[in-house]
Every structure is written in C-alpha cells, then in structure tokens.
Design a protein around this motif. Sequence first.
Motif: not given
Length: 263
Positions: A24-31, A36-57
């Motif tokens: 889990e990572q707190e991330v910052t990006y800009r418009d 803008l403050n985001g929250f990134l989550a991924y499986d570090a054990g997964a092999e290779g890049p994975r499909p990305g899914v955006l979650v809108v609150h």
Amino acid sequence: MNRILTATLVLLLTACGGGSGIQEQEVTYRDNGTELNGFLAYDAGAEGPRPGVLVVHEWWGHNEHARNQARKLAELGYTALALDMYGGGRVAEHPDKAAEFAGMVRKNRDLMLRRFRAAEAFLRDHPRTDGTRMAAIGYCFGGSVVLEMARAGADLEAVASFHGPLATDHPAEEGAVEARILVLHGNEDPMVPPEQVEAFREEMEAAGVDYRFVGYDGATHSFTNPAADQAAERFDMPVGYNAEAAEAAWEELERFLAETFNG
C-alpha cells in the motif's frame, strides 16, 4: 549488532510497503496546480505488470471505503488506485459538504474529465501497471463519474458502477463508447428510480454499448458501504448496507474483470 540492524531494516521495509504481499502506498499526483492524493495497492508477488483499476469514491470523498476496494482489487491481482476527485484528499463529514464537493465536479464536466484523466495517467504509467489494460469502478457519485468517462470515449476496457446515478446530460453516442459497462444497482434505491433505469437501458441499447445491468432486491443506495447504516441514522438518509447484495455485486465484478482481461 549487525543482526539487530538487519531485523530493524526488514521491519521498516515492511511498514513502508517493502517485501512481498499486498503493498500500500500514499501517492500524490496533480491536475494543473491542484494536488491530488491517491492510495495505491498492488500484489508485490505478482509476476510482471498487472491490469490497472481506478477506484472512484462516493460523494463523501477519498475515504476508507474507496481504499478498501483498492485493497480487495490488489488481492485479485490488479494494480489499483483509489483516486481523489476533490483535491487534497478531502473527505466530507456532513451531507451538505458532500453535496457541495460532488456538485463542484458534476457541474463542471471538464473538471471531472481532467481529474479522472490525471489519475488514469498516473496509474497507467506506474511500473506495476500494464498500461494497455485499464478499467475503472465507482461508488455512488463515483459510479456516475466512471459512466461519464465511458460516455466520453475513455480508453478503458471496462467500467463498473456500484449504486451510481444513471442520468446524464451527455448520452452515449453510437460507436463512441469503447468500454464494456457493468451497472450494479439496488432495486430499492430511491435516488435512482425505475424511470432512470429504463432511460439508461434505452440509451445503452441505442448507442450499441456492450453493457450488463444487475439489480438486487432489498438493496438501497450505498448498499456496499458498511458505514451507510450509520449515515442513515445520523442524517436520516435513504441509504443502507446490505451484506448479501454487496457480496453478490463484488462477485459479479470479479467475473466481469476476469472476462475483460482474460477472456
């Protein structure tokens, strides 16, 4: 001494998101000039890049509910970003403030598209993401956002709306929608009445969109959020958590994403 230092380093890496498993990572990006403050989550054990899914609150803002969905997506093997539509990671504590925040975005479609695209670009470019395979899901307000992105022809393979409003001032045009669409709806939702559902179906059919609509009896607005019952009691709102419908809707999403990315 070296052993102690090594153990301490391992603990620090684990706490900060190092090692294997769900990270889990707190991330910052800009418009433009807005942080803008985001929250990134991924499986570090997964092999290779994975499909990305955006979650809108939901209209409440970038809260724990959105983050929990990102965690669940990471457990399924996706790289997930719970994004920030309001700026500064703002969260409303009262419906009046939530309505103000959401209205700011809903009334300015250009702002909506920019805020979403800023998050999309961040996630698409992340080293843990396969930027050629992208989807988005949204809850309530966020559900309407992902549907608007699909209507606008966003370069996404799929979008899914959980108990989101379906009305729009920019109906889908034939051939413009690239994403497959999934709508997960509470059949007792007074904020999304049957006539809105029917108009949405007619819109999708007329535009030739690949869509799936699933309604859940006994479910009302915000049926996936365990905090909805507290909001209903505190503010006399027509919302409520429905564990059975929430579980069924998540399973529907799992199948939908698997079909999209693996089918």
